[in-house]
Enzyme design. Structure first.
Site, mmCIF file in Angstrom:
data_model
loop_
_atom_site.group_PDB
_atom_site.id
_atom_site.type_symbol
_atom_site.label_atom_id
_atom_site.label_comp_id
_atom_site.label_asym_id
_atom_site.label_seq_id
_atom_site.Cartn_x
_atom_site.Cartn_y
_atom_site.Cartn_z
ATOM 1 N N GLU A 326 0.821 -1.214 0.000
ATOM 2 C CA GLU A 326 0.000 0.000 0.000
ATOM 3 C C GLU A 326 0.856 1.266 0.000
ATOM 4 O OE1 GLU A 326 -2.987 0.045 3.105
ATOM 5 O OE2 GLU A 326 -4.346 -1.160 1.895
ATOM 6 N N HIS A 355 10.751 -25.746 1.673
ATOM 7 C CA HIS A 355 10.309 -26.985 1.023
ATOM 8 C C HIS A 355 9.320 -26.690 -0.091
ATOM 9 C CE1 HIS A 355 12.229 -29.552 4.122
ATOM 10 N NE2 HIS A 355 12.123 -28.420 4.815
ATOM 11 N N LYS A 469 -13.748 -0.504 -4.964
ATOM 12 C CA LYS A 469 -14.856 -0.091 -4.084
ATOM 13 C C LYS A 469 -15.933 0.643 -4.887
ATOM 14 C CE LYS A 469 -12.169 0.245 0.166
ATOM 15 N NZ LYS A 469 -11.483 1.155 1.077
HETATM 16 O O1 PA5 Z 1 -4.509 0.492 5.359
HETATM 17 C C1 PA5 Z 1 -5.665 0.744 5.195
HETATM 18 O O2 PA5 Z 1 -6.092 1.898 5.181
HETATM 19 C C2 PA5 Z 1 -6.687 -0.368 5.014
HETATM 20 O O3 PA5 Z 1 -6.112 -1.625 5.045
HETATM 21 C C3 PA5 Z 1 -7.715 -0.278 6.124
HETATM 22 O O4 PA5 Z 1 -7.098 -0.449 7.341
HETATM 23 C C4 PA5 Z 1 -8.815 -1.314 5.922
HETATM 24 O O5 PA5 Z 1 -9.439 -1.122 4.689
HETATM 25 C C5 PA5 Z 1 -9.841 -1.211 7.027
HETATM 26 O O6 PA5 Z 1 -10.359 0.063 7.069
HETATM 27 P P1 PA5 Z 1 -11.187 0.571 8.309
HETATM 28 O O7 PA5 Z 1 -10.304 0.582 9.496
HETATM 29 O O8 PA5 Z 1 -11.657 1.927 7.926
HETATM 30 O O9 PA5 Z 1 -12.322 -0.393 8.483
#
Ligand code: PA5
Length: 481
Positions: A326, A355, A469
């Site tokens: 990310e 392995h 999304k």
């Molecule tokens: O790093 C991120 O922003 C995502 O992985 C969020 O943590 C994940 O989508 C969960 O989001 P939220 O905490 O708003 O439910």
């Protein structure tokens, strides 16, 4: 080899030198490193990162580097730790099971804390063996009806056992964690579980919500918590999911397990101090960033295999996958130029994946850096006994400590990879304590921040996860029709 006073070590011998990333490579980034280091200073002091915007396109602070410093007025403060202690006091010798509901950044760090601190069989231990702390389960990390049903059944079963042994209801606490407060995966599981468990006569149900604390623009979860009177903890502005293990996302679960929060944060803090030096050879995060960056840009090593040695460290690798993917997988740089940057992360665990994946690491494309994590001294150990002396091959390995065998396996893998031009490196933790875990995770977080600057990409947004999304929302509404 870079070693800190704590014993934390970054062994980069198989990544740097003749035929690997060279001194000239690192030197060629001298000016960029200086700039990146300057940017980190500004981030620490002002929470400012050039060109970083929130997902709504607004300027947003980056505050993860404040989290290790427990000070009044900071995101983690003596009063916030006191508030966490309240949760510890409430669950200890009182709550039978906590379900941590969350996904992505609201799950991965919590899993690391559970695995490394509690281990696989925590829930099967007696109350005394758990020190009076509750059993811990996870949910919301998928939208999987079978797993959700199994967990509900398991909690009902547990409540039944408590009823017959202790003549009282089973006490279950749902720790629902969502910064945005509306994530489908988390909230669908939460609603299904809440509904099912509330109807169960043997269960006394409680909810604690961890979400954005903003009262003016409350998240759905915050609104619900206010209405229902649930206790809340915060996912503060400026702390993205992948850094949230150091805020109340990770710390609220830590509080439910009796984990030494101060020691975890101290590890992170000491690592931050170590990363304040501008000498790249003494700064673990900057050094890790530039070696991996150079391995990618100058030697085509675009995949990073995170391969800790030890079962309970696999989730560290999974946490790191999100951090790297990310933070650095970006189509556009900070100037809007298309760059399609990013090293691809890959989960592995030693010795298990020796392995399977090791064939590819050893002989596949020359596109990887294999990053090991080694625990120098294990809290528990066994000498392999000579129980079958008549079987020569088995007798040969007797008398050896399991921890030594594990390290010989890792070292042999490292040597074999190095002998075939395969880059690898190792982070060494003196012991698997919360302090050293704090050091390691913070160093990795700081390292991607450095690499973001070197690559000129925003390491703190994740616009790519919005694309699906936008498609999924209308599709779900369509389903209801
Ligand atoms: O790093 C991120 O922003 C995502 O992985 C969020 O943590 C994940 O989508 C969960 O989001 P939220 O905490 O708003 O439910």
């Amino acid at each position: 080899m870079l070693q800190l006073a704590s014993g934390f070590t970054f062994d980069y011998d198989n990544l740097f030198g003749e035929g690997k990333v060279t001194e000239a490579d690192v030197k060629s980034y001298e000016a960029d490193l200086k700039k990146a280091h300057e940017a980190m200073k500004v981030m620490r002091e002002k929470g400012f990162i050039k060109a970083h915007l929130s997902k709504d396109g607004d300027p947003e602070k980056v505050l993860f580097s404040e989290l290790p410093y427990v000070e009044e007025g900071h995101l983690n403060s003596p009063s916030s730790l006191k508030h966490l202690q309240k949760l510890t006091d409430h669950v200890k010798n009182n709550i039978d099971a906590v379900v941590s509901l969350g996904i992505g950044g609201s799950y991965l760090g919590n899993r690391v804390l559970f695995d490394t601190y509690c281990g696989e069989f925590w829930n099967d231990k007696t109350d005394e063996e758990r020190g009076g702390f509750p059993r811990i389960y996870f949910s919301g990390n998928n939208i999987d009806p079978r797993r959700t049903k199994d967990l509900i059944d398991q909690l009902k079963r547990l409540a039944g056992v408590i009823k017959s042994h202790k003549k009282r209801k089973g006490k279950i606490l749902l720790l629902v964690i969502s910064k945005s407060g509306g994530t489908l995966d988390t909230m669908s599981n939460f609603m299904v579980m809440y509904d099912a468990l509330l109807k169960e006569e043997n269960i006394e149900l409680e909810v604690v919500a961890v979400t954005d604390p903003n009262e003016e623009k409350p998240t759905l979860l915050k609104k619900l918590a206010n209405e229902k009177g649930w206790e809340t903890y915060s996912v503060p502005d400026g702390v993205g999911g992948r850094f949230s293990i150091f805020c109340e996302v990770g710390l609220s679960l830590a509080a439910c397990m009796g984990l030494d929060i101060e020691s975890f944060l101290k590890g992170a803090r000491d690592m931050d101090e170590a990363c304040k030096t501008e000498d790249v050879w003494k700064n673990p995060a900057m050094l890790n960033a530039v070696l991996k960056f150079a391995a990618y840009k100058k030697h085509g090593r675009s995949i990073e295999v995170m391969m800790p040695y030890g079962d309970y460290l696999k989730s560290v690798s999974e946490w790191y996958i999100q951090l790297l993917a990310e933070s650095l997988g970006k189509q556009y740089d900070k100037d809007g130029k298309e760059v399609c940057y990013g090293r691809t992360p890959c989960v592995a665990v030693g010795t298990t994946d020796m392995h399977s994946q090791t064939q590819q690491h050893q002989e596949g494309m020359l596109d990887k850096v294999v990053q090991f994590i080694k625990i120098k001294k294990w809290a528990n150990d066994f000498v392999i006994p000579n129980v079958f002396p008549e079987a020569q091959k088995l007798a040969d390995i007797s008398g050896v400590k399991m921890s030594d065998a594990l390290e010989v396996a890792r070292q042999s893998n490292a040597d074999a990879l190095a002998s075939n031009g395969r880059y690898n490196a190792c982070f060494i933790l003196p012991e698997l304590t919360m302090y050293h875990l704090g050091e390691l995770l913070y160093m990795l977080a700081m390292s991607v921040a450095y690499e973001g600057e070197l690559a000129n990409v925003d390491a703190f947004n994740q616009p790519g996860v919005e694309a699906y999304k936008r498609i999924m929302g209308p599709k779900l509404q369509e389903l209801k029709k």
